[in-house]
Write a protein that holds these residues in place. Structure first.
Motif, PDB file in Angstrom:
ATOM      1  N   GLU A  68       0.842  -1.229   0.111  1.00 46.42           N
ATOM      2  CA  GLU A  68       0.122   0.117  -0.382  1.00 46.42           C
ATOM      3  C   GLU A  68       0.724   1.105   0.140  1.00 46.42           C
ATOM      4  O   GLU A  68       0.845   2.356   0.271  1.00 46.42           O
ATOM      5  CB  GLU A  68      -0.410  -0.686   1.614  1.00 46.42           C
ATOM      6  N   ASN A  69       1.322   1.241  -1.064  1.00 41.95           N
ATOM      7  CA  ASN A  69       2.574   2.576  -1.087  1.00 41.95           C
ATOM      8  C   ASN A  69       3.628   2.966   0.279  1.00 41.95           C
ATOM      9  O   ASN A  69       4.262   3.810   0.223  1.00 41.95           O
ATOM     10  CB  ASN A  69       1.782   3.561  -1.232  1.00 41.95           C
ATOM     11  N   ASP A 122      10.686   5.307   6.534  1.00 44.94           N
ATOM     12  CA  ASP A 122      10.104   6.731   5.601  1.00 44.94           C
ATOM     13  C   ASP A 122      11.211   6.752   4.729  1.00 44.94           C
ATOM     14  O   ASP A 122      12.287   6.609   4.944  1.00 44.94           O
ATOM     15  CB  ASP A 122       9.900   7.461   6.788  1.00 44.94           C
ATOM     16  N   GLU A 123      10.436   8.266   4.215  1.00 48.29           N
ATOM     17  CA  GLU A 123      11.751   8.183   3.009  1.00 48.29           C
ATOM     18  C   GLU A 123      12.788   9.732   3.468  1.00 48.29           C
ATOM     19  O   GLU A 123      14.313   9.417   2.602  1.00 48.29           O
ATOM     20  CB  GLU A 123      10.986   9.503   2.509  1.00 48.29           C
ATOM     21  N   ALA A 124      12.778   9.638   4.719  1.00 45.07           N
ATOM     22  CA  ALA A 124      14.093  10.241   5.841  1.00 45.07           C
ATOM     23  C   ALA A 124      14.550   8.942   6.489  1.00 45.07           C
ATOM     24  O   ALA A 124      15.672   9.627   7.356  1.00 45.07           O
ATOM     25  CB  ALA A 124      14.201  11.421   7.065  1.00 45.07           C
ATOM     26  N   SER A 125      14.828   8.216   6.019  1.00 47.41           N
ATOM     27  CA  SER A 125      15.288   7.297   6.600  1.00 47.41           C
ATOM     28  C   SER A 125      16.966   6.775   7.231  1.00 47.41           C
ATOM     29  O   SER A 125      17.367   6.721   5.444  1.00 47.41           O
ATOM     30  CB  SER A 125      14.796   5.328   6.973  1.00 47.41           C
ATOM     31  N   ASP A 126      17.736   6.992   7.718  1.00 47.96           N
ATOM     32  CA  ASP A 126      19.050   7.035   7.433  1.00 47.96           C
ATOM     33  C   ASP A 126      19.478   6.097   7.451  1.00 47.96           C
ATOM     34  O   ASP A 126      20.373   5.433   6.646  1.00 47.96           O
ATOM     35  CB  ASP A 126      19.993   7.395   8.756  1.00 47.96           C
TER      36      ASP A 126
END
Length: 285
Positions: A146-147, A211-215
């Protein structure tokens, strides 16, 4: 010349490491005997058994007339009498004939009590030692549902009875470099969608939402050092003992845009769980 440092290989799932400078096995004999393989353990016990009896056999042979019905100076007769004495067999064809012979036999009997009790305890401890109840897939995958991008690690119970109250943890080893050039490694916990399983019978997929900012994800895509560590613990409902498992994954063990193959077939009357498919993956469609 400085003494050579001991090197021991450690198995961390898909990662093999080397520990340098570990203490010698003699510093913790119990742990060393529990760690060694069964063939090595049996060979060691046999060597000690022969060594003890050979030592006492030489003592008996060195004392003329110490044994009845033994050939004077015969190491073989002394050895076999020692075996009979240490094992408390006592066939009766040979026996101590002097006070000194009786004293040596008494010392051997006392040593035999300690030797038999120690070996019996070690054998029981080796049989009673908990074995891993979990098997991890040899790869982890990054897919989507789901994206939502997900990091997934799959494991399964190898037992026929349920493993109760399972708790899992997923961590990422992050390397941090300071301004002065020094670096250190930091263990960072990765939150799981579900970190507790009340009753594990078949398989369990550990899921971490990226998430998009995941290190962690940025480090996975970049070069350099990367390692994930997964651990799980629970209670074996048959043995009433703790079950523990864990593994580690390097970058090459993590497949992006892949999914795990299904291990469960409920299309028939009998519910089937195929443990041989634990490592199966396929590209995400």
């Amino acid at each position: 010349m400085s003494p050579r440092k001991r090197r021991r290989t450690i198995d961390l799932g898909t990662i093999r490491a080397v520990k340098i400078g570990t203490p010698p096995p003699i510093s913790d004999i119990y742990y060393a005997t529990m760690e060694m393989s069964w063939p090595t353990f049996i060979a060691l016990v046999s060597l000690v058994f022969v060594g003890i009896n050979l030592l006492f056999g030489l003592l008996y042979a060195a004392l003329p007339g110490a044994l009845i019905n033994a050939q004077p100076g015969s190491v073989a007769d002394g050895f076999f009498f020692s075996v009979e004495t240490l094992g408390t067999v006592g066939y009766g064809n040979m026996a101590p004939a002097t006070h000194l012979g009786h004293l040596i036999a008494a010392a051997e009997i006392l040593l035999g009590l300690f030797f038999s009790a120690t070996i019996t305890g070690l054998i029981f401890a080796r049989f009673a030692r908990p074995r891993t109840s979990f098997e991890f897939a040899n790869v982890a995958v990054v897919g989507r549902r789901e994206n939502q991008r997900l990091l997934m690690i799959r494991l399964a119970s190898t037992r026929l009875r349920a493993i109760a109250d399972c708790t899992a943890q997923l961590s990422w080893v992050r390397k941090i470099t300071l301004n002065d050039g020094r670096s250190f490694r930091q263990l960072v916990d990765l939150p799981l969608v579900q970190s507790h399983h009340p009753q594990l019978v078949f398989n369990w997929t550990l899921v971490h939402e990226i998430d998009e900012a995941s290190d962690m994800y940025q480090a996975l895509l970049a070069g350099g050092e990367f390692r994930l560590t997964a651990t799980i613990s629970g209670i074996d409902t048959l043995l009433a003992s703790q079950a523990i498992g864990g593994t580690s994954y390097r970058r090459k063990d993590i497949l992006i845009d892949h999914e795990f193959d299904d291990m469960i077939d409920d299309s028939r009357e009998t519910f089937e769980f195929d443990l041989t498919k634990l490592h199966g993956v396929h590209p995400r469609s």
